[in-house]
Design an enzyme around this catalytic site. Structure first.
Site, PDB file in Angstrom:
ATOM      1  N   ARG A 177      49.241  46.641  47.869  1.00 34.35           N
ATOM      2  CA  ARG A 177      48.236  47.138  46.914  1.00 34.35           C
ATOM      3  C   ARG A 177      48.827  48.039  45.818  1.00 34.35           C
ATOM      4  O   ARG A 177      48.140  48.934  45.326  1.00 34.35           O
ATOM      5  CB  ARG A 177      47.088  47.868  47.638  1.00 34.35           C
ATOM      6  CG  ARG A 177      46.342  47.020  48.654  1.00 34.35           C
ATOM      7  CD  ARG A 177      45.660  45.781  48.080  1.00 34.35           C
ATOM      8  NE  ARG A 177      45.202  44.934  49.171  1.00 34.35           N
ATOM      9  CZ  ARG A 177      45.878  43.884  49.625  1.00 34.35           C
ATOM     10  NH1 ARG A 177      47.010  43.500  49.051  1.00 34.35           N
ATOM     11  NH2 ARG A 177      45.424  43.176  50.620  1.00 34.35           N
ATOM     12  N   SER A 227      36.748  47.214  49.445  1.00 33.56           N
ATOM     13  CA  SER A 227      37.277  48.207  50.399  1.00 33.56           C
ATOM     14  C   SER A 227      37.652  49.464  49.630  1.00 33.56           C
ATOM     15  O   SER A 227      38.433  49.406  48.686  1.00 33.56           O
ATOM     16  CB  SER A 227      38.533  47.675  51.084  1.00 33.56           C
ATOM     17  OG  SER A 227      38.218  46.523  51.798  1.00 33.56           O
ATOM     18  N   GLU A 297      41.951  53.109  47.878  1.00 36.65           N
ATOM     19  CA  GLU A 297      42.459  51.916  47.186  1.00 36.65           C
ATOM     20  C   GLU A 297      41.835  51.863  45.789  1.00 36.65           C
ATOM     21  O   GLU A 297      42.458  51.484  44.812  1.00 36.65           O
ATOM     22  CB  GLU A 297      42.060  50.663  47.983  1.00 36.65           C
ATOM     23  CG  GLU A 297      42.508  49.374  47.360  1.00 36.65           C
ATOM     24  CD  GLU A 297      42.194  48.163  48.232  1.00 36.65           C
ATOM     25  OE1 GLU A 297      42.618  48.130  49.408  1.00 36.65           O
ATOM     26  OE2 GLU A 297      41.511  47.259  47.730  1.00 36.65           O
TER      27      GLU A 297
HETATM   28  C1  LIG Z   1      33.050  42.772  46.842  1.00 33.44           C
HETATM   29  C2  LIG Z   1      34.502  43.057  46.577  1.00 33.44           C
HETATM   30  C3  LIG Z   1      35.484  42.455  47.344  1.00 33.44           C
HETATM   31  C4  LIG Z   1      36.825  42.714  47.115  1.00 33.44           C
HETATM   32  N1  LIG Z   1      37.780  42.094  47.885  1.00 33.44           N
HETATM   33  C5  LIG Z   1      39.089  42.335  47.663  1.00 33.44           C
HETATM   34  C6  LIG Z   1      40.098  41.695  48.461  1.00 33.44           C
HETATM   35  O1  LIG Z   1      39.820  40.918  49.354  1.00 33.44           O
HETATM   36  N2  LIG Z   1      41.392  41.985  48.195  1.00 33.44           N
HETATM   37  C7  LIG Z   1      41.764  42.842  47.207  1.00 33.44           C
HETATM   38  O2  LIG Z   1      42.968  43.044  46.998  1.00 33.44           O
HETATM   39  N3  LIG Z   1      40.837  43.455  46.444  1.00 33.44           N
HETATM   40  C8  LIG Z   1      39.517  43.225  46.637  1.00 33.44           C
HETATM   41  N4  LIG Z   1      38.577  43.848  45.858  1.00 33.44           N
HETATM   42  C9  LIG Z   1      39.005  44.811  44.834  1.00 33.44           C
HETATM   43  C10 LIG Z   1      39.264  44.193  43.449  1.00 33.44           C
HETATM   44  O3  LIG Z   1      38.593  42.959  43.265  1.00 33.44           O
HETATM   45  C11 LIG Z   1      40.741  43.983  43.216  1.00 33.44           C
HETATM   46  O4  LIG Z   1      41.414  45.213  43.337  1.00 33.44           O
HETATM   47  C12 LIG Z   1      41.058  43.423  41.827  1.00 33.44           C
HETATM   48  O5  LIG Z   1      42.418  43.137  41.765  1.00 33.44           O
HETATM   49  C13 LIG Z   1      40.691  44.391  40.704  1.00 33.44           C
HETATM   50  O6  LIG Z   1      40.749  43.680  39.489  1.00 33.44           O
HETATM   51  P1  LIG Z   1      39.813  44.077  38.265  1.00 33.44           P
HETATM   52  O7  LIG Z   1      40.108  43.141  37.150  1.00 33.44           O
HETATM   53  O8  LIG Z   1      38.410  44.179  38.679  1.00 33.44           O
HETATM   54  O9  LIG Z   1      40.415  45.489  37.898  1.00 33.44           O
HETATM   55  P2  LIG Z   1      39.624  46.802  37.424  1.00 33.44           P
HETATM   56  O10 LIG Z   1      38.809  47.325  38.550  1.00 33.44           O
HETATM   57  O11 LIG Z   1      38.932  46.544  36.137  1.00 33.44           O
HETATM   58  O12 LIG Z   1      40.844  47.761  37.161  1.00 33.44           O
HETATM   59  C14 LIG Z   1      41.676  48.191  38.210  1.00 33.44           C
HETATM   60  C15 LIG Z   1      42.974  48.714  37.589  1.00 33.44           C
HETATM   61  O13 LIG Z   1      43.672  47.616  36.999  1.00 33.44           O
HETATM   62  C16 LIG Z   1      44.012  47.934  35.653  1.00 33.44           C
HETATM   63  N5  LIG Z   1      43.987  46.697  34.867  1.00 33.44           N
HETATM   64  C17 LIG Z   1      42.992  45.785  34.810  1.00 33.44           C
HETATM   65  N6  LIG Z   1      43.357  44.764  33.999  1.00 33.44           N
HETATM   66  C18 LIG Z   1      44.603  45.050  33.545  1.00 33.44           C
HETATM   67  C19 LIG Z   1      45.521  44.392  32.670  1.00 33.44           C
HETATM   68  N7  LIG Z   1      45.242  43.240  32.075  1.00 33.44           N
HETATM   69  N8  LIG Z   1      46.708  44.989  32.429  1.00 33.44           N
HETATM   70  C20 LIG Z   1      47.016  46.170  33.010  1.00 33.44           C
HETATM   71  N9  LIG Z   1      46.199  46.842  33.839  1.00 33.44           N
HETATM   72  C21 LIG Z   1      45.016  46.284  34.103  1.00 33.44           C
HETATM   73  C22 LIG Z   1      42.940  48.912  35.197  1.00 33.44           C
HETATM   74  O14 LIG Z   1      43.401  49.718  34.132  1.00 33.44           O
HETATM   75  C23 LIG Z   1      42.700  49.705  36.455  1.00 33.44           C
HETATM   76  O15 LIG Z   1      43.602  50.756  36.558  1.00 33.44           O
HETATM   77  C24 LIG Z   1      37.214  43.597  46.076  1.00 33.44           C
HETATM   78  C25 LIG Z   1      36.222  44.196  45.275  1.00 33.44           C
HETATM   79  C26 LIG Z   1      34.878  43.930  45.518  1.00 33.44           C
HETATM   80  C27 LIG Z   1      33.837  44.562  44.639  1.00 33.44           C
END
Ligand SMILES: Cc1cc2nc3c(=O)[nH]c(=O)nc-3n(C[C@H](O)[C@H](O)[C@H](O)COP(=O)(O)OP(=O)(O)OC[C@H]3O[C@@H](n4cnc5c(N)ncnc54)[C@H](O)[C@@H]3O)c2cc1C
Length: 307
Positions: A177, A227, A297
């Site tokens: 992570r 999570s 996380e």
């Molecule tokens: C219902 C649910 C289930 C989930 N299940 C999982 C799972 O099974 N496994 C898991 O690992 N995670 C899970 N997650 C968490 C989440 O989906 C992941 O962490 C995902 O990778 C976050 O991506 P995001 O685009 O939503 O990032 P955001 O939440 O928008 O941002 C997170 C971070 O990433 C950075 N970021 C986003 N895009 C970029 C980019 N293009 N360049 C640089 N930095 C960037 C942001 O600045 C921020 O710091 C879950 C979330 C939910 C709500």
């Protein structure tokens, strides 16, 4: 009018006017449905625009925040100052040989489904992760034994200075992570996944099984950030929270999920402040009962609301 709004006329020199929103409520763009407004919410439509906006932010000393799909973030009630950038307009996915190349604004779920349609195996684990490809690289997202590290070959990023750079997966130091993307301030634009030819039926079977597991265990009916805590070495966060009798515990509209103890849900119009207080309460209770420090996380960003 706030500290940065006078920069609007200059900002729209770097992208279409339609791509720049002022005082945009961030709760509309996050899975938790929490958070105040962003001064500027910008959705550029080319890599050149991304580079130009970074350079502009540097030159004018404007704070800059990347937002992916908002599925791993809690934005505080006071919102985010300066520029928030989202790459939803840069979301193409295509195939080259046995590789899938995805722009970072695409959902990782869509990259996983694209691989299925192309009969390529290696991205099944991502079929239910609701983040963007950029957000998935940022935190080396993973599920059910797979993670981005296993499939990623290379990535195109923009540096803090606005330069384009192609990096190998190894250069991102991906581990549980985490990656070095935050430390380097990279903006991910593109990811190349090295996959293998497979059977569509077998790939689909794995994805259906993972979807079933997810839907039966996770409280997907409420807004949440997934999570909340990382897995502490030797323990499971959900089990520690359950054994602390915290399921159902509520602060304001935020509740420790009764379905999955590792989730905190926005059950009833919670504020970010209530959600964060509940996270801290869970950490303190687990620490007291089991002497285990739960590490978050989910990221918390933005400013507290003014009193
Ligand atoms: C219902 C649910 C289930 C989930 N299940 C999982 C799972 O099974 N496994 C898991 O690992 N995670 C899970 N997650 C968490 C989440 O989906 C992941 O962490 C995902 O990778 C976050 O991506 P995001 O685009 O939503 O990032 P955001 O939440 O928008 O941002 C997170 C971070 O990433 C950075 N970021 C986003 N895009 C970029 C980019 N293009 N360049 C640089 N930095 C960037 C942001 O600045 C921020 O710091 C879950 C979330 C939910 C709500």
């Amino acid at each position: 009018m706030n500290k940065y709004h006078h920069l609007y006329d200059q900002l729209i020199q770097h992208t279409n006017k339609e791509n720049v929103l002022i005082n945009e409520p961030i709760r509309e763009h996050t899975y938790t449905k929490l958070g105040g407004a962003a001064d500027f919410y910008i959705t550029p439509s080319s890599y050149e625009e991304v580079q130009a906006i970074i350079r502009f932010a540097n030159q004018e000393n404007v704070p800059f925040t990347m937002l992916g799909n908002g599925s791993n973030l809690i934005v505080k009630d006071g919102g985010i100052r300066g520029i928030v950038m989202n790459l939803q307009q840069l979301a193409s996915i295509w195939r080259e040989g046995d590789k899938v190349i995805s722009q970072s604004g695409a959902r990782i779920i869509d990259a996983s489904r694209f691989a299925l349609e192309e009969k390529l195996t290696g991205l099944e684990f991502a079929c239910g992760i609701p983040g963007s490809v950029g957000g998935a690289l940022y935190m080396n997202a993973g599920a059910y034994g797979g993670e981005i590290k296993d499939a990623l070959e290379s990535t195109v990023v923009v540096t803090k200075d606005g330069e384009l750079l192609t990096l190998t997966a190894e250069q991102l130091d991906l581990s549980y992570r985490t990656s070095n993307i935050p430390d380097n301030g990279y903006i991910v634009l593109e990811a190349t996944f090295a996959l293998k030819a497979g059977s569509k039926e077998e790939i689909k079977e794995i994805m259906d099984d993972l979807t079933y597991k997810r839907e039966s265990k996770q409280p997907l009916e409420y807004p949440s950030c997934g999570s909340v805590f990382k897995r502490p070495p030797g323990f499971f966060a959900g089990k520690l929270i359950q054994d602390s009798n915290l399921q159902g515990h509520q602060i304001g509209g935020a509740q420790v999920s009764t379905k999955h103890a590792g989730f905190i849900v926005n059950k009833n119009n919670a504020t970010a402040s209530e959600y964060i207080s509940l996270i801290q309460f869970v950490q303190a209770t687990v620490k007291e009962k089991f002497a285990v420090q739960l590490e978050r996380e989910v990221r918390i960003i933005g400013e507290d609301a003014e009193e």
